[in-house]
Design an enzyme around this catalytic site. Sequence first.
Site, PDB file in Angstrom:
ATOM      1  N   SER A  91      -2.010   1.689   6.038  1.00  0.00           N
ATOM      2  CA  SER A  91      -2.141   0.634   5.025  1.00  0.00           C
ATOM      3  C   SER A  91      -0.822   0.215   4.398  1.00  0.00           C
ATOM      4  O   SER A  91      -0.793  -0.754   3.642  1.00  0.00           O
ATOM      5  CB  SER A  91      -3.105   1.082   3.925  1.00  0.00           C
ATOM      6  OG  SER A  91      -4.443   0.900   4.337  1.00  0.00           O
ATOM      7  N   SER A  99      -6.310  -1.098  -1.980  1.00  0.00           N
ATOM      8  CA  SER A  99      -5.993  -1.125  -0.549  1.00  0.00           C
ATOM      9  C   SER A  99      -7.122  -1.781   0.237  1.00  0.00           C
ATOM     10  O   SER A  99      -7.455  -1.362   1.351  1.00  0.00           O
ATOM     11  CB  SER A  99      -5.715   0.280  -0.007  1.00  0.00           C
ATOM     12  OG  SER A  99      -5.041   0.216   1.228  1.00  0.00           O
ATOM     13  N   LYS A 125       0.202  -3.356   4.657  1.00  0.00           N
ATOM     14  CA  LYS A 125      -0.169  -4.379   3.678  1.00  0.00           C
ATOM     15  C   LYS A 125       1.027  -4.862   2.858  1.00  0.00           C
ATOM     16  O   LYS A 125       0.952  -5.935   2.243  1.00  0.00           O
ATOM     17  CB  LYS A 125      -1.267  -3.855   2.763  1.00  0.00           C
ATOM     18  CG  LYS A 125      -2.604  -3.605   3.470  1.00  0.00           C
ATOM     19  CD  LYS A 125      -3.684  -3.188   2.495  1.00  0.00           C
ATOM     20  CE  LYS A 125      -5.039  -3.043   3.173  1.00  0.00           C
ATOM     21  NZ  LYS A 125      -5.228  -1.709   3.782  1.00  0.00           N
TER      22      LYS A 125
END
Length: 380
Positions: free
Chosen positions: A54, A119, A57
């Site tokens: 993640s 997230s 991102k």
Amino acid sequence: MRLLLALLIVFASAFPALAQANFETNARFAVLMDHESGTVIFQKDADARLEPASMTKLMTLAVVFNELRAGRITLDDQFFVSENAWRTGGAASGGSTMFAVLNSQIRVEDLIRSVIIQSGNDAAIVLAEGIAGTEGTFASMMNELARKLGLDGSHFTNATGLPDPDEYSTARDLANLGRYLIREFPEFYHYFSEPEMEWNGIKQANRNSLIEVGIGVDGLKTGHTEAAGYGAVISTAQGDRRLVAVVHGLGSMRERAEEGRKLLTWGTRAFERFEAYPDGTVVAYADVYGGATGNVGLVGKGEIALYLPRGSRDCLSASVNYVGPLLPPVAAGQQVAELRVFCNDQLVQSAPLYAAEDVPQGDLVRRATDALKQLALGWL
């Protein structure tokens, strides 16, 4: 305080591996950078390919922030929650999610906050589709920006960081991406330190647990997959500088938080600052063969401030390493060398060096003369 170092210019075909300053971490990959200058204080497999999870991102956000700045979208625009976003990144997926409702519309600002705090995979996909039509097209925008930023060890295939063998990055690239977001988008940085967010009646805490432990951490992003382990890009501003760190490949959320805390605390407390080279000061010169001039000045990007282990003033030496011979054209601002600072033969800091001016191709006489030199030295 001004610190004067004797410099050894090292002309090399490759930068060799060197001993690292005295710090140990359980992280498989790690890097600690000074935010302002980009100087590396600690690194461990910083250029090895890793699964960013993640932490991907952060690149998603970089594209979104650029779209906001260009005026192509606004924080109040509303993006549609498609079935793809709902199925791939929603509650049914089993991953991190904002619990977006299928076929609803959500403000860009709320999607940004979800990507950072929760997230949210669904939020990341909604942003990607709202900006580029499809997540694949958005990934192309991510890669285009990565190339522009010099993140040459990274490639992105989605906006979420969900596992894909063709998506990868490095600890160094992730740290530099964090530096870019902090430097270029201060108006959005406050989102990273928000402790929690509620959506669809569900409150979720910021997954970066270090923002609430009192060591000044105010960003940036965590990541986890079964294969990659636990990682984080984190930053703190204490004293007279900001640090950006990456730790990755850890076994649990607790270990991720502890290894991140240890690295930042060590970087903050174990070093003292020396003013080495003010902005624009030429640190050294690198030879250019076949150029209009025979060498080019090497400078930092802004001031080069060294953060060196306390009590190390009498043990310091430095070298400038570059891969050569440099061949024209050399562009002003092009990274061509590295300053390395040592204490008793241990590497304690490195900093990139850039060409101070353009060096175009030389005339026929200059090129012929330098070609003969290269031939004599066995470089041709």
